[in-house]
Enzyme design. Structure first.
Site, PDB file in Angstrom:
ATOM      1  N   LYS A   1       1.894 -22.979 115.663  1.00  9.96           N
ATOM      2  CA  LYS A   1       0.578 -23.194 116.272  1.00  9.96           C
ATOM      3  C   LYS A   1       0.680 -24.013 117.550  1.00  9.96           C
ATOM      4  O   LYS A   1       0.037 -23.691 118.563  1.00  9.96           O
ATOM      5  CB  LYS A   1      -0.352 -23.882 115.261  1.00  9.96           C
ATOM      6  CG  LYS A   1      -1.786 -24.066 115.740  1.00  9.96           C
ATOM      7  CD  LYS A   1      -2.758 -24.143 114.573  1.00  9.96           C
ATOM      8  CE  LYS A   1      -2.601 -25.413 113.766  1.00  9.96           C
ATOM      9  NZ  LYS A   1      -3.389 -26.525 114.338  1.00  9.96           N
TER      10      LYS A   1
ATOM     11  N   ARG B   1      -6.991 -37.483 105.769  1.00  5.50           N
ATOM     12  CA  ARG B   1      -6.051 -36.813 104.874  1.00  5.50           C
ATOM     13  C   ARG B   1      -5.497 -37.731 103.789  1.00  5.50           C
ATOM     14  O   ARG B   1      -5.114 -37.254 102.718  1.00  5.50           O
ATOM     15  CB  ARG B   1      -4.920 -36.175 105.689  1.00  5.50           C
ATOM     16  CG  ARG B   1      -5.377 -34.915 106.400  1.00  5.50           C
ATOM     17  CD  ARG B   1      -4.297 -34.245 107.199  1.00  5.50           C
ATOM     18  NE  ARG B   1      -4.776 -32.953 107.690  1.00  5.50           N
ATOM     19  CZ  ARG B   1      -4.221 -32.266 108.681  1.00  5.50           C
ATOM     20  NH1 ARG B   1      -3.151 -32.757 109.296  1.00  5.50           N
ATOM     21  NH2 ARG B   1      -4.713 -31.105 109.044  1.00  5.50           N
TER      22      ARG B   1
ATOM     23  N   GLY C   1      -8.044 -29.825 117.339  1.00  7.93           N
ATOM     24  CA  GLY C   1      -7.880 -31.047 118.119  1.00  7.93           C
ATOM     25  C   GLY C   1      -6.818 -30.890 119.179  1.00  7.93           C
ATOM     26  O   GLY C   1      -6.937 -31.443 120.288  1.00  7.93           O
TER      27      GLY C   1
ATOM     28  N   ASP D   1       2.117 -33.768 110.453  1.00  2.38           N
ATOM     29  CA  ASP D   1       1.260 -32.744 109.861  1.00  2.38           C
ATOM     30  C   ASP D   1       1.655 -32.392 108.432  1.00  2.38           C
ATOM     31  O   ASP D   1       0.911 -31.683 107.747  1.00  2.38           O
ATOM     32  CB  ASP D   1       1.282 -31.478 110.711  1.00  2.38           C
ATOM     33  CG  ASP D   1       0.473 -31.617 111.983  1.00  2.38           C
ATOM     34  OD1 ASP D   1      -0.446 -32.457 112.019  1.00  2.38           O
ATOM     35  OD2 ASP D   1       0.764 -30.891 112.959  1.00  2.38           O
TER      36      ASP D   1
END
Length: 432
Positions: free
Chosen positions: A21, A346, A94, A315
């Site tokens: 990504k 998270r 983001g 991540d």
């Protein structure tokens, strides 16, 4: 959309994961402001990257999708973007918003960056501060959240900026603005972060110097379109790795995964917990290192996770929380304050989900203490966070009963076809 997961196990297989990504976003933006055309293969055809593509098209860039994961971008050059006729909606991303703010800070036209409910609640002061120091004129809501209103027609000047917190997104925003600035722009990062922006700028002909934690580039450098082969996303591969580790007597090979050393902290943490993970067939996709990842089911042990690896695995910590919950003993996480301002908080989201599945976990301000145990069945909430949803899905495969995971609609932002991929490997995951 929800997932219903019945306890199940992966089987031996060879598989792939969608394109990276981070690299896909950068290929779209840099290919658009390069001179000439760029051919992209392995592009992540997910919601986040499609929002970036739509934004570039709204500014006059011709982008043609030539296959399911391939694109041709006709670059318009550094000064060729046109004023969009509407606000640029970047969905849930983001990365797109922060990088796009740097890209648009020196354009001759006004622009507005917005997104979904999650994105418009995320802090943008961290990019507004350095970009404003460079001469940009950016307004946000009073609490520093989007929409971002970026005034056109300003002149940027290069600055040196010390990142208060290691962030590849902030670093990249400043560097992209620096392309249009007078003089040199430099960024010091207190810990290593992903360097996809620097690598891609070099592949397009820019001179970017990195030394001692400082990245430098001179303004006014033109970019030249090129061929970009996007490797599989290590963040997405992490869920396949996790599912394999939690299975019984299983071995899976994941082919063509990006193993940029600024991203491989997750592998190091899992290996230190006892995971049987090996890289095979190392090679290059342009400037990006790639390998096949062989994973075998493993017995994991709790550890104290070194805060120094946080920026190399930022991540992947939702998945690492699940690994810790499945491990024997106690695992301590610290230095994770950045996770509280992602698509969700998270730390809180994973603590809530794991506790609902019977795991003993204590939150701390910047991390958590996870005590390994057995997962019960039940119902959990992903808080519409794609990485939380996929992490809890893998946890559910070894639960003692069926698990319903609420709010998984954003999984397609980073891993389109996730449920089909893990189902082919043996997981019993159904859309509910």
């Amino acid at each position: 959309m929800d997932f219903k997961v019945v306890p199940s196990s992966f089987s031996n297989a060879t598989t792939t994961v969608p394109g990276d990504k981070s690299i896909s976003h950068r290929a779209l933006m840099l290919g658009s402001i390069a001179e000439g055309h760029s051919e992209i293969s392995g592009f992540l055809n997910g919601a986040d990257c499609l929002a970036t593509a739509a934004a570039m098209q709204a500014m006059g860039v011709h982008i043609e999708q030539t296959g399911p994961t391939s694109l041709v971008i006709e670059g318009v050059g550094a000064r060729g973007l046109q004023a969009p006729s509407h606000d640029l909606d970047l969905g849930n991303s983001g990365t797109a918003m922060r990088l796009m703010a740097g890209l648009l800070a020196a354009q001759p036209f006004d622009s507005v960056l917005t997104g979904d409910e999650s994105l418009t609640s995320r802090p943008m002061g961290r990019i507004i501060t350095p970009l404003t120091r460079m001469g940009a004129a950016i307004e946000s809501d009073c609490d520093g959240t989007p929409p971002l209103q970026i005034a056109g027609g300003v002149r940027l000047h290069g600055i040196h900026y010390d990142l208060p917190v290691a962030s590849a997104q902030v670093k990249s925003a400043v560097l992209l603005a620096g392309l249009f600035a007078e003089g040199e722009t430099s960024v010091f990062e207190p810990a290593v972060t992903r360097d996809h922006t620097e690598r891609m700028l070099r592949s397009m002909g820019a001179t970017v110097n990195s030394n001692g934690g400082t990245v430098r580039l001179a303004g006014g450098q033109p970019l030249t379109g090129c061929t970009i082969e996007v490797p599989g996303d290590l963040s997405s591969a992490t869920f396949i790795i996790l599912g394999t580790l939690l299975s019984q007597d299983t071995e899976i090979l994941i082919e063509n995964v990006g193993v940029n050393p600024t991203r491989t902290g997750v592998l190091k943490v899992l290996q230190s917990m006892g995971a049987d993970i090996h890289l095979e067939n190392p090679r290059q996709f342009g400037d990006e290192p790639v390998a096949d990842i062989r994973v075998r089911a493993s017995t994991l042990q709790g550890i104290d996770v070194d805060p120094e690896v946080v920026s190399l695995a930022i991540d992947e910590f939702p998945a690492l929380f699940v690994a810790a919950a499945a491990a024997s003993g106690e695992t301590r996480f610290s230095g994770l304050g950045e996770l509280r301002v992602k698509e969700s908080d998270r730390i809180a989201a994973m603590a809530d989900g794991l506790q609902r599945l019977g795991i003993d976990i204590d939150e701390t301000p910047d991390g958590a203490v996870v005590r390994g145990g057995r997962f019960s069945g039940g119902e959990v909430n992903s808080f519409h966070d794609h990485r939380v949803a996929m992490s809890l899905t893998m946890a559910a495969t070894i639960a003692e009963g069926e698990v319903l995971i609420r709010g998984v609609d954003n999984v397609n932002t980073s891993f389109p076809g996730f449920e089909d991929c893990v189902a082919r490997l043996g997981a019993d995951v159904q859309v509910a």
